[in-house]
Design a protein around this motif. Structure first.
Motif, PDB file in Angstrom:
ATOM      1  N   GLN A 152       0.793  -1.224   0.000  1.00 63.05           N
ATOM      2  CA  GLN A 152       0.000   0.000   0.000  1.00 63.05           C
ATOM      3  C   GLN A 152       0.829   1.279   0.000  1.00 63.05           C
ATOM      4  O   GLN A 152       0.288   2.374  -0.180  1.00 63.05           O
ATOM      5  CB  GLN A 152      -0.964   0.035   1.196  1.00 63.05           C
ATOM      6  N   THR A 153       2.134   1.173   0.170  1.00 56.90           N
ATOM      7  CA  THR A 153       2.981   2.359   0.182  1.00 56.90           C
ATOM      8  C   THR A 153       3.260   2.822  -1.250  1.00 56.90           C
ATOM      9  O   THR A 153       3.736   2.054  -2.075  1.00 56.90           O
ATOM     10  CB  THR A 153       4.319   2.068   0.889  1.00 56.90           C
ATOM     11  N   GLN A 154       2.968   4.092  -1.529  1.00 56.42           N
ATOM     12  CA  GLN A 154       3.232   4.656  -2.852  1.00 56.42           C
ATOM     13  C   GLN A 154       4.699   5.059  -2.941  1.00 56.42           C
ATOM     14  O   GLN A 154       5.203   5.816  -2.113  1.00 56.42           O
ATOM     15  CB  GLN A 154       2.348   5.881  -3.086  1.00 56.42           C
ATOM     16  N   HIS A 158      12.777   6.534  -8.772  1.00 63.49           N
ATOM     17  CA  HIS A 158      14.177   6.245  -8.444  1.00 63.49           C
ATOM     18  C   HIS A 158      14.447   6.222  -6.935  1.00 63.49           C
ATOM     19  O   HIS A 158      15.479   6.697  -6.466  1.00 63.49           O
ATOM     20  CB  HIS A 158      15.093   7.257  -9.128  1.00 63.49           C
ATOM     21  N   VAL A 159      13.503   5.646  -6.204  1.00 67.97           N
ATOM     22  CA  VAL A 159      13.633   5.566  -4.736  1.00 67.97           C
ATOM     23  C   VAL A 159      14.883   4.800  -4.332  1.00 67.97           C
ATOM     24  O   VAL A 159      15.564   5.159  -3.371  1.00 67.97           O
ATOM     25  CB  VAL A 159      12.368   4.908  -4.127  1.00 67.97           C
ATOM     26  N   THR A 183       9.951   3.116 -13.789  1.00 65.33           N
ATOM     27  CA  THR A 183       9.791   3.281 -12.341  1.00 65.33           C
ATOM     28  C   THR A 183       8.683   2.405 -11.779  1.00 65.33           C
ATOM     29  O   THR A 183       8.866   1.741 -10.753  1.00 65.33           O
ATOM     30  CB  THR A 183       9.504   4.761 -12.000  1.00 65.33           C
ATOM     31  N   GLU A 184       7.525   2.382 -12.427  1.00 66.62           N
ATOM     32  CA  GLU A 184       6.392   1.624 -11.902  1.00 66.62           C
ATOM     33  C   GLU A 184       6.693   0.131 -11.857  1.00 66.62           C
ATOM     34  O   GLU A 184       6.358  -0.559 -10.876  1.00 66.62           O
ATOM     35  CB  GLU A 184       5.139   1.886 -12.737  1.00 66.62           C
ATOM     36  N   GLU A 185       7.341  -0.370 -12.877  1.00 66.36           N
ATOM     37  CA  GLU A 185       7.689  -1.787 -12.912  1.00 66.36           C
ATOM     38  C   GLU A 185       8.665  -2.133 -11.790  1.00 66.36           C
ATOM     39  O   GLU A 185       8.512  -3.156 -11.110  1.00 66.36           O
ATOM     40  CB  GLU A 185       8.287  -2.149 -14.265  1.00 66.36           C
ATOM     41  N   VAL A 186       9.655  -1.290 -11.587  1.00 67.76           N
ATOM     42  CA  VAL A 186      10.624  -1.516 -10.515  1.00 67.76           C
ATOM     43  C   VAL A 186       9.938  -1.452  -9.154  1.00 67.76           C
ATOM     44  O   VAL A 186      10.185  -2.301  -8.278  1.00 67.76           O
ATOM     45  CB  VAL A 186      11.772  -0.490 -10.583  1.00 67.76           C
ATOM     46  N   LYS A 191       8.130  -4.391  -4.110  1.00 68.64           N
ATOM     47  CA  LYS A 191       7.083  -4.779  -3.158  1.00 68.64           C
ATOM     48  C   LYS A 191       6.790  -6.278  -3.193  1.00 68.64           C
ATOM     49  O   LYS A 191       6.244  -6.825  -2.233  1.00 68.64           O
ATOM     50  CB  LYS A 191       5.795  -4.009  -3.468  1.00 68.64           C
ATOM     51  N   GLY A 192       7.147  -6.924  -4.294  1.00 66.49           N
ATOM     52  CA  GLY A 192       6.775  -8.330  -4.448  1.00 66.49           C
ATOM     53  C   GLY A 192       7.881  -9.329  -4.192  1.00 66.49           C
ATOM     54  O   GLY A 192       7.692 -10.527  -4.422  1.00 66.49           O
ATOM     55  N   ILE A 193       9.032  -8.878  -3.713  1.00 70.33           N
ATOM     56  CA  ILE A 193      10.193  -9.767  -3.574  1.00 70.33           C
ATOM     57  C   ILE A 193       9.895 -10.999  -2.718  1.00 70.33           C
ATOM     58  O   ILE A 193      10.299 -12.107  -3.057  1.00 70.33           O
ATOM     59  CB  ILE A 193      11.398  -8.980  -3.008  1.00 70.33           C
TER      60      ILE A 193
END
Length: 269
Positions: A152-154, A158-159, A183-186, A191-193
């Motif tokens: 849920q964290t936006q 390039h975080v 960026t969105e794909e990364v 989040k899914g690791i």
């Protein structure tokens, strides 16, 4: 450095030695005046450069812009669970010795470049309360490999650019800045690791409420080898357990293994 719940009530604001480290117990004072170019208001540059530990006391809601940037000796930041909601832009930028961060469970927002160039930081655990992390928040944290964050964290752009995590990812990056193209794909990949059921133990060991009985229950079902199974970035459940700053009382893998073996042998624990 672990702090038990009851210890917080004994802390008094100010600078002093704590567990052998020069420590600032921060109570929300205005430390820095960037708008008027006056710099440090309470502590001078030399004093600021001597801090090794920052403990943010209960009731502090905001870490303001640049307040702790370039604290070259700062190794540890610990926030009370009911404290900080906002970390503003560049608040801890260029803290090159920073290795351990425990964020407030109330945290909602991390600003742009908040931890930029924290080159000794290897892991960060973002609380589920955090709704947004702005652009480049952890850019150039070259050793950062564990970035634990909820769905849920936006996440901004390039975080995690130019970190060990992005260098070990399947994504193409530019050679100099370490930025990535999509960026969105990364962000979805980050989040899914550990989302796959295969990494159930990783999830338990990296949670903000790691409970020994839940961890042991997974070990009983999946076997002790689950502790050392590597995910796609090469991290094991033990790696997450050892790095997790939310564990107040140490969860010893060896103790759990002994308990497992005794139970398998039918002996009482």
């Amino acid at each position: 450095m672990r702090i038990q719940t009851e210890e917080w009530q004994r802390f008094i604001p100010g600078v002093r030695m704590y567990k052998g480290k020069k420590t600032l117990f921060y109570n929300g004072e205005i430390l820095w005046d960037d708008d008027e170019n006056e710099g440090w208001l309470i502590y001078d540059w030399e004093e600021q450069q001597s801090w090794e530990v920052l403990i943010v006391l209960p009731g502090v809601e905001v870490i303001s812009r640049k307040f702790f940037s370039t604290c070259e000796k700062l190794e540890t930041v610990i926030m009370a669970d009911d404290s900080v909601e906002t970390i503003e832009e560049s608040a801890f930028a260029h803290c090159r010795s920073l290795k351990f961060v425990r964020l407030s469970r109330n945290l909602e927002f991390i600003g742009k470049g908040a931890f930029l160039h924290c080159t000794s930081l290897t892991s960060i655990f973002i609380p589920p309360s955090c709704r947004e992390i702005d652009n480049e928040a952890f850019q150039y944290c070259s050793k950062l490999i564990i970035f634990n964050v909820s769905r849920q964290t936006q996440l901004g752009e390039h975080v995690i650019a130019n970190t060990a995590l992005i260098r070990g990812s399947p994504f193409k990056v530019s050679s100099f800045f370490g930025n990535y193209e999509n960026t969105e794909e990364v962000n979805q990949w980050i989040k899914g690791i550990n989302e796959d059921d295969t990494y159930e133990l990783h999830q338990a060991c990296s949670s903000f409420n790691p409970l020994i009985e839940i961890i042991y229950g997974i070990v009983k079902r999946k076997g002790p080898c689950a502790f050392h199974k590597k995910n796609e970035i090469g991290m094991t459940a033990v790696d997450y357990l050892e790095a997790n700053p939310c564990i107040e009382n140490e969860i010893d893998q060896n103790v759990l293994m002994k308990r497992y073996v005794l139970e398998m042998m039918g002996e009482a624990v």
